[in-house]
Design a protein around this motif. Structure first.
Motif, PDB file in Angstrom:
ATOM      1  N   ALA A  97       0.828  -1.206   0.000  1.00 24.25           N
ATOM      2  CA  ALA A  97       0.000   0.000   0.000  1.00 24.25           C
ATOM      3  C   ALA A  97       0.863   1.257   0.000  1.00 24.25           C
ATOM      4  CB  ALA A  97      -0.931  -0.007   1.213  1.00 24.25           C
ATOM      5  N   TRP A  98       1.966   1.222   0.723  1.00 24.42           N
ATOM      6  CA  TRP A  98       2.876   2.362   0.791  1.00 24.42           C
ATOM      7  C   TRP A  98       3.468   2.665  -0.586  1.00 24.42           C
ATOM      8  CZ3 TRP A  98       4.330   6.355   3.658  1.00 24.42           C
ATOM      9  CH2 TRP A  98       5.582   6.937   3.431  1.00 24.42           C
ATOM     10  N   ASP A  99       3.882   1.612  -1.294  1.00 23.40           N
ATOM     11  CA  ASP A  99       4.430   1.809  -2.635  1.00 23.40           C
ATOM     12  C   ASP A  99       3.375   2.389  -3.573  1.00 23.40           C
ATOM     13  OD1 ASP A  99       6.864   0.846  -1.820  1.00 23.40           O
ATOM     14  OD2 ASP A  99       6.588  -1.163  -2.636  1.00 23.40           O
ATOM     15  N   ALA A 100       2.155   1.903  -3.457  1.00 20.19           N
ATOM     16  CA  ALA A 100       1.074   2.427  -4.296  1.00 20.19           C
ATOM     17  C   ALA A 100       0.813   3.896  -3.988  1.00 20.19           C
ATOM     18  CB  ALA A 100      -0.195   1.603  -4.081  1.00 20.19           C
ATOM     19  N   ALA A 101       0.848   4.250  -2.718  1.00 17.55           N
ATOM     20  CA  ALA A 101       0.622   5.641  -2.321  1.00 17.55           C
ATOM     21  C   ALA A 101       1.728   6.553  -2.844  1.00 17.55           C
ATOM     22  CB  ALA A 101       0.524   5.736  -0.803  1.00 17.55           C
ATOM     23  N   ASN A 102       2.963   6.073  -2.804  1.00 17.45           N
ATOM     24  CA  ASN A 102       4.077   6.892  -3.271  1.00 17.45           C
ATOM     25  C   ASN A 102       4.100   7.021  -4.787  1.00 17.45           C
ATOM     26  OD1 ASN A 102       6.113   7.897  -1.140  1.00 17.45           O
ATOM     27  ND2 ASN A 102       5.556   5.862  -0.415  1.00 17.45           N
ATOM     28  N   ARG A 103       3.672   5.992  -5.483  1.00 17.91           N
ATOM     29  CA  ARG A 103       3.578   6.089  -6.937  1.00 17.91           C
ATOM     30  C   ARG A 103       2.539   7.151  -7.319  1.00 17.91           C
ATOM     31  NH1 ARG A 103       5.464   3.079 -11.078  1.00 17.91           N
ATOM     32  NH2 ARG A 103       6.385   1.609  -9.594  1.00 17.91           N
ATOM     33  N   ALA A 104       1.431   7.155  -6.584  1.00 12.28           N
ATOM     34  CA  ALA A 104       0.404   8.168  -6.827  1.00 12.28           C
ATOM     35  C   ALA A 104       0.920   9.559  -6.460  1.00 12.28           C
ATOM     36  CB  ALA A 104      -0.852   7.841  -6.020  1.00 12.28           C
ATOM     37  N   ALA A 105       1.698   9.649  -5.375  1.00 12.32           N
ATOM     38  CA  ALA A 105       2.265  10.940  -4.968  1.00 12.32           C
ATOM     39  C   ALA A 105       3.230  11.470  -6.020  1.00 12.32           C
ATOM     40  CB  ALA A 105       2.978  10.800  -3.625  1.00 12.32           C
ATOM     41  N   HIS A 106       4.012  10.583  -6.625  1.00 11.65           N
ATOM     42  CA  HIS A 106       4.946  10.995  -7.671  1.00 11.65           C
ATOM     43  C   HIS A 106       4.193  11.549  -8.874  1.00 11.65           C
ATOM     44  CE1 HIS A 106       7.525  10.319 -11.251  1.00 11.65           C
ATOM     45  NE2 HIS A 106       8.473  10.755 -10.437  1.00 11.65           N
ATOM     46  N   ALA A 107       3.115  10.873  -9.264  1.00 10.53           N
ATOM     47  CA  ALA A 107       2.311  11.349 -10.387  1.00 10.53           C
ATOM     48  C   ALA A 107       1.716  12.727 -10.082  1.00 10.53           C
ATOM     49  CB  ALA A 107       1.206  10.342 -10.699  1.00 10.53           C
ATOM     50  N   ALA A 108       1.261  12.911  -8.845  1.00  7.86           N
ATOM     51  CA  ALA A 108       0.678  14.197  -8.453  1.00  7.86           C
ATOM     52  C   ALA A 108       1.743  15.293  -8.444  1.00  7.86           C
ATOM     53  CB  ALA A 108       0.029  14.076  -7.082  1.00  7.86           C
ATOM     54  N   PHE A 109       2.954  14.953  -8.008  1.00  7.99           N
ATOM     55  CA  PHE A 109       4.036  15.928  -7.962  1.00  7.99           C
ATOM     56  C   PHE A 109       4.421  16.390  -9.371  1.00  7.99           C
ATOM     57  CE2 PHE A 109       8.741  16.677  -7.793  1.00  7.99           C
ATOM     58  CZ  PHE A 109       8.687  17.875  -7.127  1.00  7.99           C
ATOM     59  N   LEU A 110       4.546  15.434 -10.293  1.00 12.10           N
ATOM     60  CA  LEU A 110       4.869  15.799 -11.667  1.00 12.10           C
ATOM     61  C   LEU A 110       3.737  16.603 -12.302  1.00 12.10           C
ATOM     62  CD1 LEU A 110       6.659  12.656 -13.150  1.00 12.10           C
ATOM     63  CD2 LEU A 110       7.655  14.728 -12.174  1.00 12.10           C
TER      64      LEU A 110
END
Length: 278
Positions: A97-110
């Motif tokens: 779940a943490w990896d999924a959350a961070n992947r989504a955070a990266h997309a939001a940051f870009l």
């Protein structure tokens, strides 16, 4: 002419030393921060960091507290959720779940860098809450099916001027394609131009070592400035862990370049000494 070649070689070597940290940062921005896979891989170890786990548990508990109407049993339900979250952060499911959350955070940051929207780097805890709910439902915990899977964001970094950050990031991405190659070409040119090639190799090796030191200092200074500028509501130990995770590539690069530079300088010096030995 010989004096000019030696002076030009020395100037280029000094330029190489200055370009080492710039090249490393440009490559890092383009290939590390710009890649969802590499970003997620860098952040993944933080799933086991106690400070980050504490923030996740605190924020998720705070967000879910009171959202289940349990009447007189509200306190017990909230305590149960908190305990479930503390247990959950040590499981493989939490890491997923943490990896999924961070992947989504990266997309939001870009996306923020592209559109100019937003003022912080956040991690959406919805995947974590969803996993906790699933575990509690499977364990047949009363009222677990009423847990709302909300988009609860944890703020880990803030930035004041997104426009400047966006421009800087784009410049680094462009430079990441050619600046490291230019640094290597200039190092080779400095040696080729030198009248005394062996001395030039030693000087270039030492220049690389100096550049590595400048990179390490830059990372340390930026760490101090970034953390000192954090708002009071951001957990400092967690922010430190995030910064260190994101800049691990730069610190590793500094040590590798330092080792290469010193090895080249020392090896060339020893070779020259051995050749002079009768």
């Amino acid at each position: 002419m010989r004096t000019f070649r030696s002076a030009l070689s020395a100037v280029i070597i000094a330029l190489v030393a200055l370009l080492v940290p710039a090249s490393a940062v440009a490559y890092w921005a383009d290939h590390e921060l710009g890649s969802a896979d590499r970003y997620t891989a860098a952040m993944s170890p933080l799933a086991g960091d106690p400070a980050v786990q504490r923030v996740v548990v605190t924020q998720a508990s705070r967000g879910l507290s009171g959202q289940i109407d349990a009447g007189p049993f509200q306190g017990g339900v909230d305590a149960l959720l908190g305990e479930a979250l503390r247990s959950f952060v040590g499981t493989p499911a939490y890491r997923t779940a943490w990896d999924a959350a961070n992947r989504a955070a990266h997309a939001a940051f870009l996306q923020a860098l592209t559109t100019g929207d937003g003022d912080a780097v956040t991690i959406d805890l919805a995947p974590v809450i969803e996993q906790v709910k699933s575990v509690l439902v499977e364990d047949q915990i009363p009222l677990a099916d009423r847990i709302p899977v909300t988009h609860l964001s944890v703020k880990v970094m803030e930035y004041d001027d997104l426009g400047a950050l966006r421009k800087g990031f784009r410049m680094l991405q462009v430079a990441g394609l050619w600046l490291p190659a230019l640094t290597l070409v200039l190092a080779a040119a400095a040696i080729a131009l030198a009248v005394h090639r062996r001395r030039a190799v030693i000087a270039t090796g030492l220049g690389l070592a100096v550049g590595a030191g400048l990179l390490w200092i830059a990372v340390a200074v930026c760490r101090s400035l970034t953390l000192d500028d954090l708002p009071a509501d951001i957990d400092r130990p967690a922010a430190e862990a995030v910064y260190d995770a994101l800049t691990a590539f730069l610190r590793t690069t500094a040590w590798v370049v330092l080792a290469i530079g010193l090895a080249a300088a020392l090896g060339t010096w020893l070779t020259g000494r051995l050749r002079r030995t009768p």
